[in-house]
Design a protein around this motif. Structure first.
Motif, short mmCIF file in Angstrom:
data_model
loop_
_atom_site.label_atom_id
_atom_site.label_comp_id
_atom_site.label_asym_id
_atom_site.label_seq_id
_atom_site.Cartn_x
_atom_site.Cartn_y
_atom_site.Cartn_z
N THR A 93 0.86 -1.17 0.00
CA THR A 93 0.00 0.00 0.00
C THR A 93 0.90 1.22 0.00
O THR A 93 2.03 1.18 0.49
CB THR A 93 -0.93 0.01 1.23
OG1 THR A 93 -0.14 -0.08 2.40
CG2 THR A 93 -1.90 -1.14 1.19
N ALA A 94 0.42 2.28 -0.62
CA ALA A 94 1.20 3.53 -0.64
C ALA A 94 1.49 3.91 0.81
O ALA A 94 0.63 3.79 1.69
CB ALA A 94 0.41 4.62 -1.34
N ARG A 95 2.73 4.35 1.04
CA ARG A 95 3.11 4.65 2.42
C ARG A 95 4.08 5.81 2.47
O ARG A 95 4.74 6.15 1.51
CB ARG A 95 3.73 3.42 3.07
CG ARG A 95 5.03 2.97 2.45
CD ARG A 95 5.51 1.66 3.06
NE ARG A 95 6.83 1.30 2.65
CZ ARG A 95 7.14 0.49 1.64
NH1 ARG A 95 6.17 -0.04 0.93
NH2 ARG A 95 8.38 0.21 1.34
N LYS A 96 4.13 6.40 3.66
CA LYS A 96 5.17 7.37 3.96
C LYS A 96 5.95 6.82 5.13
O LYS A 96 5.44 5.99 5.90
CB LYS A 96 4.60 8.75 4.23
CG LYS A 96 3.51 8.82 5.26
CD LYS A 96 2.89 10.20 5.29
CE LYS A 96 1.62 10.16 6.14
NZ LYS A 96 0.90 11.42 6.08
N GLU A 97 7.19 7.24 5.23
CA GLU A 97 8.08 6.68 6.23
C GLU A 97 8.79 7.79 6.98
O GLU A 97 9.04 8.86 6.43
CB GLU A 97 9.14 5.78 5.57
CG GLU A 97 8.56 4.68 4.75
CD GLU A 97 9.57 3.98 3.86
OE1 GLU A 97 9.26 2.85 3.46
OE2 GLU A 97 10.64 4.55 3.55
N LYS A 107 17.72 6.18 11.18
CA LYS A 107 18.51 6.76 10.09
C LYS A 107 19.44 5.75 9.46
O LYS A 107 20.21 5.09 10.12
CB LYS A 107 19.31 7.95 10.58
CG LYS A 107 18.49 9.20 10.61
CD LYS A 107 19.31 10.35 10.08
CE LYS A 107 18.58 11.64 10.15
NZ LYS A 107 17.51 11.77 9.28
N GLY A 108 19.36 5.68 8.13
CA GLY A 108 20.28 4.86 7.38
C GLY A 108 20.01 3.38 7.42
O GLY A 108 20.70 2.59 6.82
N TYR A 109 18.98 2.98 8.10
CA TYR A 109 18.75 1.55 8.20
C TYR A 109 17.31 1.22 7.85
O TYR A 109 16.99 0.86 6.74
CB TYR A 109 19.13 1.05 9.60
CG TYR A 109 19.02 -0.44 9.73
CD1 TYR A 109 18.16 -1.00 10.65
CD2 TYR A 109 19.73 -1.28 8.89
CE1 TYR A 109 18.02 -2.37 10.75
CE2 TYR A 109 19.62 -2.66 8.99
CZ TYR A 109 18.76 -3.19 9.92
OH TYR A 109 18.62 -4.54 10.03
N LYS A 110 16.43 1.37 8.80
CA LYS A 110 15.02 1.04 8.56
C LYS A 110 14.15 2.15 9.11
O LYS A 110 14.50 2.79 10.10
CB LYS A 110 14.67 -0.28 9.25
CG LYS A 110 15.41 -1.44 8.64
CD LYS A 110 14.92 -2.75 9.17
CE LYS A 110 15.75 -3.85 8.52
NZ LYS A 110 15.12 -5.10 8.50
N PRO A 111 13.00 2.36 8.49
CA PRO A 111 12.12 3.41 8.99
C PRO A 111 11.60 3.07 10.39
O PRO A 111 11.37 1.92 10.72
CB PRO A 111 10.98 3.45 7.98
CG PRO A 111 11.05 2.17 7.24
CD PRO A 111 12.46 1.68 7.33
N THR A 112 11.42 4.14 11.19
CA THR A 112 10.89 3.95 12.54
C THR A 112 9.38 4.07 12.56
O THR A 112 8.74 3.62 13.49
CB THR A 112 11.48 5.00 13.49
OG1 THR A 112 11.23 6.31 12.95
CG2 THR A 112 12.97 4.80 13.67
N ASP A 113 8.82 4.66 11.53
CA ASP A 113 7.37 4.84 11.47
C ASP A 113 6.92 4.74 10.01
O ASP A 113 7.43 5.46 9.17
CB ASP A 113 6.99 6.21 12.05
CG ASP A 113 5.49 6.42 12.04
OD1 ASP A 113 4.75 5.47 12.36
OD2 ASP A 113 5.05 7.53 11.69
#
Length: 189
Positions: A93-97, A107-113
């Motif tokens: 699904t379309a998402r924002k991160e 930062k630099g790894y995986k989104p927190t939200d």
């Protein structure tokens, strides 16, 4: 189907005359009025189930931690003269991160939200303008040759044709969120 899109590499590669390595499908669940993560994830899973029904070959299906349903064609399967064995289709699904996190944890790894977004918000989070190009799935009934390319940024087709590598947002934000995206530049040189 008007709110379901093929995005990124498959569109880019088609315009370059190169076979796609994978197919990313994005459902704009916000525009459809589906705001919960659970309902949006169910839409992706439902679409993958319909795809599995249409593919007369061995496939595997998995879902990652972001609710992206991943279908891999494992068996022999040709469509329109192309052998699709090994093709990976991701349906999301379309998402924002957000990569902010406490102390820049993400930062630099995986989104927190990760949260549902419109297709316009989704394409802006991508690393390069030529990877924001879309086809509406409803326009693909007769194949990609006649399907109009949707260029939300207004720069993707031009950048692809002119050989420009440009980010859809401020590059400090794009590369600051995920510094490893800079390595992807090498893929396109």
């Amino acid at each position: 189907a008007d709110h379901t899109y093929v995005v990124g590499g498959a569109v880019r590669n088609h315009l370059l005359g190169v076979p796609p390595k994978d197919v990313d499908v994005v459902i704009d669940s916000v525009t459809l009025g589906i705001m919960s993560d659970i309902s949006a994830t169910r839409n992706a899973a439902w679409l993958v189930e319909r795809l599995v029904e249409q593919i007369p070959a061995e496939v595997s299906v998995a879902t990652n931690q972001y609710g992206v349903a991943i279908l891999t064609i494992k068996g022999e399967f040709s469509y329109d003269g192309e052998n699709l064995q090994g093709t990976i289709m991701e349906v999301a699904t379309a998402r924002k991160e957000s990569y902010e996190g406490a102390g820049g944890k993400g930062k630099g790894y995986k989104p927190t939200d990760v949260s549902p977004a419109t297709i316009e918000e989704d394409v802006l989070r991508r690393e390069f303008t030529f990877n924001t190009l879309l086809w509406r799935v409803s326009d693909l009934a007769n194949g990609p040759e006649g399907a109009p390319v949707v260029d939300i940024t207004g720069k993707g087709v031009r950048d692809l044709q002119e050989g420009w590598i440009q980010t859809p947002m401020n590059p400090d934000k794009t590369f600051g969120d995920v510094p490893t995206r800079q390595l992807r530049i090498l893929k396109f040189l």
